[in-house]
Design a protein around this motif. Structure first.
Motif, PDB file in Angstrom:
ATOM      1  N   GLY A   1      45.102  44.939  39.936  1.00 44.23           N
ATOM      2  CA  GLY A   1      45.279  45.401  41.150  1.00 44.23           C
ATOM      3  C   GLY A   1      45.037  44.390  41.965  1.00 44.23           C
ATOM      4  N   SER A   2      43.441  45.117  42.848  1.00 46.20           N
ATOM      5  CA  SER A   2      42.738  44.706  43.422  1.00 46.20           C
ATOM      6  C   SER A   2      41.242  43.562  43.457  1.00 46.20           C
ATOM      7  CB  SER A   2      42.199  45.625  44.221  1.00 46.20           C
ATOM      8  OG  SER A   2      40.628  45.489  45.336  1.00 46.20           O
ATOM      9  N   PRO A   3      41.615  42.372  43.240  1.00 40.98           N
ATOM     10  CA  PRO A   3      40.662  41.339  42.554  1.00 40.98           C
ATOM     11  C   PRO A   3      39.112  41.990  43.279  1.00 40.98           C
ATOM     12  CG  PRO A   3      42.152  40.111  44.103  1.00 40.98           C
ATOM     13  CD  PRO A   3      42.251  41.715  43.725  1.00 40.98           C
ATOM     14  N   ASN A   4      39.210  42.836  44.412  1.00 42.15           N
ATOM     15  CA  ASN A   4      37.602  42.951  45.312  1.00 42.15           C
ATOM     16  C   ASN A   4      37.121  43.940  44.379  1.00 42.15           C
ATOM     17  OD1 ASN A   4      37.259  40.896  47.358  1.00 42.15           O
ATOM     18  ND2 ASN A   4      38.701  42.154  48.675  1.00 42.15           N
ATOM     19  N   ALA A   5      38.339  45.252  44.129  1.00 41.76           N
ATOM     20  CA  ALA A   5      37.876  46.534  43.061  1.00 41.76           C
ATOM     21  C   ALA A   5      37.155  45.813  42.025  1.00 41.76           C
ATOM     22  CB  ALA A   5      39.042  46.776  43.411  1.00 41.76           C
ATOM     23  N   ALA A   6      38.178  44.671  41.519  1.00 38.20           N
ATOM     24  CA  ALA A   6      37.650  43.851  39.810  1.00 38.20           C
ATOM     25  C   ALA A   6      36.717  43.697  39.810  1.00 38.20           C
ATOM     26  CB  ALA A   6      39.312  43.472  39.672  1.00 38.20           C
TER      27      ALA A   6
ATOM     28  N   ALA B   1      34.748  25.800  33.555  1.00 38.60           N
ATOM     29  CA  ALA B   1      35.264  27.233  34.530  1.00 38.60           C
ATOM     30  C   ALA B   1      36.186  26.796  35.599  1.00 38.60           C
ATOM     31  CB  ALA B   1      33.065  27.324  34.783  1.00 38.60           C
ATOM     32  N   LYS B   2      35.724  25.829  35.778  1.00 39.81           N
ATOM     33  CA  LYS B   2      36.671  25.624  37.065  1.00 39.81           C
ATOM     34  C   LYS B   2      38.300  25.508  37.127  1.00 39.81           C
ATOM     35  CE  LYS B   2      37.149  21.927  41.008  1.00 39.81           C
ATOM     36  NZ  LYS B   2      36.934  20.712  41.652  1.00 39.81           N
TER      37      LYS B   2
ATOM     38  N   THR C   1      42.805  40.613  33.802  1.00 36.72           N
ATOM     39  CA  THR C   1      42.058  39.547  33.428  1.00 36.72           C
ATOM     40  C   THR C   1      40.961  38.606  33.846  1.00 36.72           C
ATOM     41  OG1 THR C   1      44.471  38.669  32.630  1.00 36.72           O
ATOM     42  CG2 THR C   1      42.906  36.938  32.926  1.00 36.72           C
ATOM     43  N   MET C   2      41.117  38.750  35.387  1.00 40.17           N
ATOM     44  CA  MET C   2      40.193  38.414  36.034  1.00 40.17           C
ATOM     45  C   MET C   2      38.890  38.688  35.559  1.00 40.17           C
ATOM     46  SD  MET C   2      41.573  38.448  39.685  1.00 40.17           S
ATOM     47  CE  MET C   2      39.526  37.596  40.723  1.00 40.17           C
ATOM     48  N   ILE C   3      38.578  40.929  34.970  1.00 42.92           N
ATOM     49  CA  ILE C   3      37.564  41.462  34.644  1.00 42.92           C
ATOM     50  C   ILE C   3      37.477  40.106  32.912  1.00 42.92           C
ATOM     51  CG2 ILE C   3      37.083  43.504  33.624  1.00 42.92           C
ATOM     52  CD1 ILE C   3      39.389  44.631  35.891  1.00 42.92           C
ATOM     53  N   ALA C   4      38.721  40.456  32.286  1.00 47.53           N
ATOM     54  CA  ALA C   4      38.028  39.949  30.563  1.00 47.53           C
ATOM     55  C   ALA C   4      38.001  38.429  30.978  1.00 47.53           C
ATOM     56  CB  ALA C   4      39.687  39.566  30.313  1.00 47.53           C
ATOM     57  N   CYS C   5      38.135  37.617  31.608  1.00 45.83           N
ATOM     58  CA  CYS C   5      37.117  36.732  32.056  1.00 45.83           C
ATOM     59  C   CYS C   5      35.544  36.575  32.859  1.00 45.83           C
ATOM     60  CB  CYS C   5      37.832  36.055  33.099  1.00 45.83           C
ATOM     61  SG  CYS C   5      39.261  35.088  33.189  1.00 45.83           S
TER      62      CYS C   5
ATOM     63  N   GLN D   1      37.529  31.502  42.715  1.00 45.52           N
ATOM     64  CA  GLN D   1      36.133  31.103  42.775  1.00 45.52           C
ATOM     65  C   GLN D   1      35.413  32.465  41.940  1.00 45.52           C
ATOM     66  OE1 GLN D   1      35.039  32.138  47.264  1.00 45.52           O
ATOM     67  NE2 GLN D   1      33.133  32.831  45.967  1.00 45.52           N
ATOM     68  N   LEU D   2      36.089  33.400  42.156  1.00 42.73           N
ATOM     69  CA  LEU D   2      36.047  34.994  41.006  1.00 42.73           C
ATOM     70  C   LEU D   2      35.275  34.184  39.904  1.00 42.73           C
ATOM     71  CD1 LEU D   2      36.917  37.791  43.368  1.00 42.73           C
ATOM     72  CD2 LEU D   2      34.803  37.470  42.959  1.00 42.73           C
ATOM     73  N   VAL D   3      37.333  33.717  39.296  1.00 39.42           N
ATOM     74  CA  VAL D   3      36.761  33.224  37.931  1.00 39.42           C
ATOM     75  C   VAL D   3      36.381  32.480  37.534  1.00 39.42           C
ATOM     76  CG1 VAL D   3      38.907  32.265  36.138  1.00 39.42           C
ATOM     77  CG2 VAL D   3      39.533  34.591  37.741  1.00 39.42           C
TER      78      VAL D   3
END
Length: 318
Positions: A102-107, A239-240, A134-138, A218-220
């Motif tokens: 969904g939304s990266p900003n909400a994540a 990370a990068k 996946t971003m949340i998992a990271c 950037q977030l991940v």
């Protein structure tokens, strides 16, 4: 290990014990009691509180029309985590995650809230945690996946109104198509063929696409560096590199392409095998199977629930 079918049989047996009403004297539904039993079991085995975040996006054959936003990670989900994390006094947390993204900003809002409360977070992926999930998992310290589990690419997507209706289009495809148009439109004879497509580009679309790509990476990268690789001397580079890999549309070709644990681990993500502890595997997968039955048997579209039975539920309007 209880299979999906075995959990279904357990629910059926419990249903018969209620005389066919599906409700216990305390007002608890059969599917809720079975699901909560296994969710509590995860906490019992791991010694840390557990929160389930799941949507019915992989449930087929439903008679309900489900708006896509109802299944997605949105800002409203922060309220779900506020409800379910309240009172869970501990330094560590399990998060069982099943979502299309969904939304990266909400994540980001969810991640910042969870990480403000817990020192370590384990994310269990019982089936699929894609895109913003996946971003949340990271943002965890460790991801636990089964042989069948998948995470996914985090390259941003846009819903565009086209002559063929609304289409979800990768940001990279929009940028690539514009570059191709610039090249080919140097020949005036090709301008007429490109004009209908170029007319769909708003004044800020290209900049928005580039900004969305930068934000995802950037977030991940920031989350991996801050938590999963915090103790690694080469955390910045790792990370990068992983953030660039996950955000590469050229690499995956399709936003929905599943990434299994072997591939994720080979790139450096800290992945553990769900099968390493049979009891925990049973509890996590039984929780997921019971949740799937919840979606099949009710109008529930999304559930955020803790091991104490405190829940935030999103229902479909029938």
């Amino acid at each position: 290990m209880p299979s999906w079918g075995a959990i279904g049989e357990e629910i059926t047996a419990e249903f018969e014990e209620t005389g066919g009403s599906g409700m216990y004297a305390d007002g608890t539904g059969v599917v809720d009691r079975v699901r909560r039993k296994y969710l509590a079991r995860v906490t019992e085995l791991t010694g840390r509180p557990t929160v389930l975040y799941a949507t019915r996006w992989t449930t087929t054959g439903t008679a309900f029309a489900v708006p896509p936003d109802t299944l997605s990670i949105v800002y409203e989900d922060v309220h779900g985590f506020m409800e379910t994390l309240h009172g869970l006094q501990h330094t560590d947390l399990n998060l069982i995650l099943h979502s299309p993204g969904g939304s990266p900003n909400a994540a980001a809002a969810i991640v910042h809230y969870i990480r403000s409360k817990y020192q370590t977070v384990r994310v269990y992926v019982p089936h699929m945690a894609m895109s913003a999930a996946t971003m949340i998992a990271c943002a965890s310290d460790e991801i636990i996946m089964g042989r069948h589990s998948s995470i996914g690419p985090v390259d941003p997507q846009f819903n565009l109104q086209t002559n063929l209706g609304i289409r979800m289009v990768p940001a990279q495809s929009i940028l690539d198509q514009f570059e191709k148009a610039k090249e080919e439109c140097a020949d005036p004879s090709k301008l007429a063929a490109w004009a209908p497509m170029l007319s769909q580009y708003g004044p800020d679309l290209l900049v928005t696409c580039k900004n969305a790509q930068d934000l995802s990476k950037q977030l991940v990268s920031e989350w991996l560096r801050t938590w999963m690789f915090a103790a690694d001397t080469d955390r910045d580079t790792k990370a990068k590199d992983i953030a660039e890999w996950l955000a590469s549309h050229d690499q995956f070709k399709d936003h929905g392409r599943p990434i299994n644990r072997d591939e994720a681990s080979s790139k450096g993500l800290k992945i553990s095998n769900l099968e390493d502890d049979q009891d925990i595997q049973d509890a996590v997968l039984s929780t997921f199977h019971a949740t799937s039955h919840t979606f099949s048997a009710t109008s529930c579209a999304k559930i955020v629930e803790n091991n104490l039975g405190r829940a935030f539920v999103k229902l479909i309007r029938v």
